[in-house]
Design a protein around this motif. Structure first.
Motif, PDB file in Angstrom:
ATOM      1  N   ALA A  25       4.630  78.287  55.824  1.00 13.51           N
ATOM      2  CA  ALA A  25       3.959  77.567  53.919  1.00 13.51           C
ATOM      3  C   ALA A  25       3.486  77.163  53.180  1.00 13.51           C
ATOM      4  CB  ALA A  25       4.206  79.178  52.865  1.00 13.51           C
ATOM      5  N   LEU A  26       5.215  76.349  53.278  1.00 19.74           N
ATOM      6  CA  LEU A  26       4.701  74.948  52.075  1.00 19.74           C
ATOM      7  C   LEU A  26       3.739  73.586  52.385  1.00 19.74           C
ATOM      8  CD1 LEU A  26       8.831  74.576  51.824  1.00 19.74           C
ATOM      9  CD2 LEU A  26       7.056  75.030  49.949  1.00 19.74           C
ATOM     10  N   VAL A  27       3.844  73.429  54.355  1.00 22.18           N
ATOM     11  CA  VAL A  27       3.101  72.565  55.256  1.00 22.18           C
ATOM     12  C   VAL A  27       1.619  72.784  54.533  1.00 22.18           C
ATOM     13  CG1 VAL A  27       2.026  71.887  57.518  1.00 22.18           C
ATOM     14  CG2 VAL A  27       4.409  72.990  57.143  1.00 22.18           C
ATOM     15  N   GLU A  28       1.530  74.557  54.755  1.00 20.33           N
ATOM     16  CA  GLU A  28      -0.277  74.962  54.436  1.00 20.33           C
ATOM     17  C   GLU A  28      -0.702  74.147  53.245  1.00 20.33           C
ATOM     18  OE1 GLU A  28      -2.120  76.223  56.188  1.00 20.33           O
ATOM     19  OE2 GLU A  28      -3.822  76.424  55.002  1.00 20.33           O
ATOM     20  N   ARG A  29       0.426  74.602  52.142  1.00 19.91           N
ATOM     21  CA  ARG A  29       0.062  74.091  50.664  1.00 19.91           C
ATOM     22  C   ARG A  29      -0.385  72.762  50.462  1.00 19.91           C
ATOM     23  NH1 ARG A  29       0.750  76.355  45.692  1.00 19.91           N
ATOM     24  NH2 ARG A  29      -0.405  77.864  46.082  1.00 19.91           N
ATOM     25  N   TYR A  30       0.805  71.645  50.724  1.00 20.11           N
ATOM     26  CA  TYR A  30       0.736  70.489  51.271  1.00 20.11           C
ATOM     27  C   TYR A  30      -0.071  69.823  51.387  1.00 20.11           C
ATOM     28  CZ  TYR A  30       2.487  65.796  52.157  1.00 20.11           C
ATOM     29  OH  TYR A  30       1.836  64.637  53.041  1.00 20.11           O
ATOM     30  N   ASN A  31      -1.293  70.255  53.115  1.00 16.42           N
ATOM     31  CA  ASN A  31      -1.846  69.902  53.884  1.00 16.42           C
ATOM     32  C   ASN A  31      -3.338  70.547  53.062  1.00 16.42           C
ATOM     33  OD1 ASN A  31      -1.197  68.127  55.742  1.00 16.42           O
ATOM     34  ND2 ASN A  31      -1.506  69.565  56.883  1.00 16.42           N
ATOM     35  N   THR A  32      -3.751  71.468  52.747  1.00 18.36           N
ATOM     36  CA  THR A  32      -4.604  71.841  51.504  1.00 18.36           C
ATOM     37  C   THR A  32      -4.969  70.348  50.456  1.00 18.36           C
ATOM     38  OG1 THR A  32      -3.163  72.652  49.920  1.00 18.36           O
ATOM     39  CG2 THR A  32      -4.550  74.354  51.940  1.00 18.36           C
ATOM     40  N   LYS A  33      -4.580  69.790  50.135  1.00 17.17           N
ATOM     41  CA  LYS A  33      -4.870  68.974  49.305  1.00 17.17           C
ATOM     42  C   LYS A  33      -5.595  67.732  50.629  1.00 17.17           C
ATOM     43  CE  LYS A  33      -1.166  68.495  46.070  1.00 17.17           C
ATOM     44  NZ  LYS A  33       0.028  68.508  45.872  1.00 17.17           N
ATOM     45  N   LYS A  34      -5.667  67.809  51.122  1.00 12.77           N
ATOM     46  CA  LYS A  34      -6.005  66.801  52.032  1.00 12.77           C
ATOM     47  C   LYS A  34      -7.116  67.375  52.268  1.00 12.77           C
ATOM     48  CE  LYS A  34      -2.111  64.784  54.945  1.00 12.77           C
ATOM     49  NZ  LYS A  34      -1.787  64.632  56.606  1.00 12.77           N
ATOM     50  N   ILE A  35      -7.275  68.770  53.084  1.00 11.03           N
ATOM     51  CA  ILE A  35      -8.692  69.309  53.802  1.00 11.03           C
ATOM     52  C   ILE A  35      -9.383  68.980  51.442  1.00 11.03           C
ATOM     53  CG2 ILE A  35     -10.135  71.414  53.581  1.00 11.03           C
ATOM     54  CD1 ILE A  35      -7.101  71.789  55.320  1.00 11.03           C
ATOM     55  N   LYS A  36      -9.303  69.474  51.134  1.00 11.27           N
ATOM     56  CA  LYS A  36      -9.766  69.571  49.593  1.00 11.27           C
ATOM     57  C   LYS A  36     -10.283  67.671  49.398  1.00 11.27           C
ATOM     58  CE  LYS A  36      -8.430  73.034  47.594  1.00 11.27           C
ATOM     59  NZ  LYS A  36      -7.294  74.126  46.480  1.00 11.27           N
ATOM     60  N   PHE A  37      -9.630  67.196  48.741  1.00  9.75           N
ATOM     61  CA  PHE A  37     -10.207  65.224  49.126  1.00  9.75           C
ATOM     62  C   PHE A  37     -10.201  64.863  50.283  1.00  9.75           C
ATOM     63  CE2 PHE A  37      -7.231  66.969  45.212  1.00  9.75           C
ATOM     64  CZ  PHE A  37      -8.634  67.644  44.049  1.00  9.75           C
ATOM     65  N   PRO A  38     -10.663  65.125  51.210  1.00 10.21           N
ATOM     66  CA  PRO A  38     -10.966  64.082  52.366  1.00 10.21           C
ATOM     67  C   PRO A  38     -11.355  62.727  52.047  1.00 10.21           C
ATOM     68  CG  PRO A  38     -13.200  65.515  52.164  1.00 10.21           C
ATOM     69  CD  PRO A  38     -12.495  66.377  50.838  1.00 10.21           C
ATOM     70  N   ASP A  39     -10.972  61.608  53.249  1.00  8.12           N
ATOM     71  CA  ASP A  39     -11.370  60.898  52.889  1.00  8.12           C
ATOM     72  C   ASP A  39     -13.148  60.454  52.361  1.00  8.12           C
ATOM     73  OD1 ASP A  39     -10.613  57.549  54.645  1.00  8.12           O
ATOM     74  OD2 ASP A  39     -11.387  57.870  53.053  1.00  8.12           O
ATOM     75  N   GLU A  40     -13.265  60.356  51.797  1.00  8.14           N
ATOM     76  CA  GLU A  40     -14.355  59.389  51.601  1.00  8.14           C
ATOM     77  C   GLU A  40     -15.280  58.228  52.750  1.00  8.14           C
ATOM     78  OE1 GLU A  40     -15.717  59.072  47.524  1.00  8.14           O
ATOM     79  OE2 GLU A  40     -14.371  60.723  46.960  1.00  8.14           O
ATOM     80  N   HIS A  41     -14.703  57.518  52.811  1.00  9.81           N
ATOM     81  CA  HIS A  41     -15.466  56.338  53.262  1.00  9.81           C
ATOM     82  C   HIS A  41     -15.009  56.790  55.025  1.00  9.81           C
ATOM     83  CE1 HIS A  41     -16.286  54.944  49.823  1.00  9.81           C
ATOM     84  NE2 HIS A  41     -15.081  54.778  49.689  1.00  9.81           N
TER      85      HIS A  41
END
Lengths: 343, 115
Positions: A146-162
């Motif tokens: 659950a911690l990994v999921e929570r930490y990683n969803t941030k990456k999914i929400k703000f993907p690298d724009e470039h």
């Protein structure tokens, strides 16, 4: 007629309650009023004198309350998302299996050395300990994911724009990937040892054969409940380390840094634990000497050798830790060449 | 076999309609309108949106600032009236342009496909 009105009011209230209880408190009142208005409008549309069938039809049209609430929520709520779910199930099965096996072995050993009063007590103890251990294993593993999921969803929400195709990491070479089986095997082994330490620490003993078998525990069992907490911390770190390996699946700098942090923590705790006199059975040397175990002369300075043994043990732990850290860094550096972007 | 086809078709049609939802709703909100009357207006124009879909959508659009919602308590029952904001108007115009282009392109595709 009155009962019809009462039915309409009651079933409407129930329906709306089932929807809004699944929504954030701040939105509930607003949605409650709006839904109430909507249901009233839909009823009036059907008939000037709506009855039971009308309200049932209206609510059926609106659909299951939980599904309507889902539509109101933007994001699906979950603890472990599709990205990690299959890995979670895979690891869960192995961990639960290893825990059950370890507990069975440890309890069997425990019963052999200290038999329970009767079969009934034994079975009761076995079941309750087994359930407790499985619940713990399940809870900790789920928390980890659950911690990994929570930490990683941030990456999914703000993907690298470039994002550029040339940024794609290379397909890892065969030797570059961490095979799932390695961390899994290590986790199973650690779990088994951890369970033995918790359930049957008395099996870590010196067994002296003779007319009667003399069993001298290595550890100080008189305040074992405190010592084992520290051991458990070391085991937990070791499990966390293998968990990190499993998640990364390949060698790189982030993995190396993560592993070293865990290693340093684990090393410090292990040294403190091994060098603390409270860990070891204080009577080990004197008892073994007094019974002339293994043909020892009575003036043999066993305590000195035991002390030396602990020092060697500490040395081995340090060495193992250094080897592990250096290896993981060496591999990270070696394979970071292939991590470079395409040119 | 037959059931399978119906199910696939239903799914695809639903997806097709879902894409047009926001545009349909925005087009009818130049005047303040409450949820259920919007359902009816759309239905009169042969665009069917279930209330269970429309109401959550209205809230989402309000949250995104495309429409504004206000409670009107003067009438027989309190109702929340929604209406296009400046930001929503801007987005609506651009969506319309996109839609016109889409229809154009699709027409060409479907015509050439028939032959």
């Amino acid at each position: 007629m009155e009962s019809q009105e009462k039915y309409i009011k009651d079933v409407t209230d129930r329906y709306i309650y089932q929807v809004i209880k699944r929504l954030p408190v701040s939105q509930r009142e607003d949605i409650r009023k709006e839904l109430a208005g909507l249901i009233e409008d839909m009823l009036a549309e059907r008939s000037p004198n709506p009855g039971r069938e009308d309200i049932d039809a209206v609510l059926t049209e609106l659909g299951r309350p939980s599904e309507l609430a889902d539509k109101y929520r933007d994001v699906k709520q979950h603890l472990i998302g599709p990205e990690y779910f299959s890995l979670y199930i895979f690891v869960l099965k192995i961990v639960m299996g290893a825990t059950a096996l370890g507990m069975a072995i440890a309890m069997a050993v425990g019963f052999a050395t200290a038999p329970p009063e009767n079969i009934g007590v034994g079975i009761g103890e076995f079941i309750s300990s087994m359930v407790m251990a499985l619940v713990q294993a399940f809870a900790w593993l789920t928390l980890g994911f659950a911690l990994v999921e929570r930490y990683n969803t941030k990456k999914i929400k703000f993907p690298d724009e470039h994002w550029k195709p040339s940024d794609l990491p290379p397909v890892p070479l065969e030797k570059e990937t961490i095979k799932r089986s390695d961390p899994i095997a290590a986790m199973v082994f650690t779990l088994l040892v951890m369970i033995l330490f918790n359930v049957a620490p008395q099996i870590f003993s010196v067994y002296v054969p003779g007319d009667t078998l003399t069993v001298v525990p290595i550890f100080d069992l008189s305040h074992w409940s405190e010592t084992v907490v520290v051991f458990n911390f070391v085991f937990a770190l070791s499990l966390a380390k293998e968990f990190i390996r499993l998640l990364f699946g390949r060698y790189n700098m982030k993995l190396a840094v993560g592993i070293s942090v865990v290693n340093v923590l684990s090393l410090a705790t292990s040294i403190a634990l091994l060098t603390s006199p409270a860990t070891w059975n204080p009577d080990l040397a004197s008892t073994l000497t007094s019974i002339h175990a293994f043909g020892m002369a009575s003036d043999f300075n066993l305590a000195y050798y035991l002390d030396l043994f602990v020092k060697v043990l500490v040395g081995l732990v340090i060495l193992g830790c250094i080897v592990d850290t250096v290896t993981v860094f060496a591999r990270a550096v070696k394979f970071s060449v292939s991590e470079k972007t395409l040119t | 076999m037959m059931d399978d086809t119906t199910e696939i078709l239903d799914n695809l049609m639903q997806e097709l309609r879902r894409g047009t939802l926001v545009l349909s709703v925005l087009s009818q909100l130049f005047r303040p309108t409450y949820g259920y009357s919007l359902v009816q207006t759309l239905e009169e124009k042969d665009v069917r949106i279930e209330a269970g879909t429309l109401y959550p959508l209205l809230r989402r659009l309000e949250k995104q600032g495309l429409i504004t919602g206000e409670w009107e308590v003067g009438g027989s029952k309190p109702r929340k009236y929604y209406h296009l904001s400046a930001k929503g108007r801007n987005i609506y115009d651009r969506l319309c342009a996109e839609w016109a282009g889409l229809v154009d392109g699709m027409d060409k595709l479907l015509e050439s496909g028939e032959k």
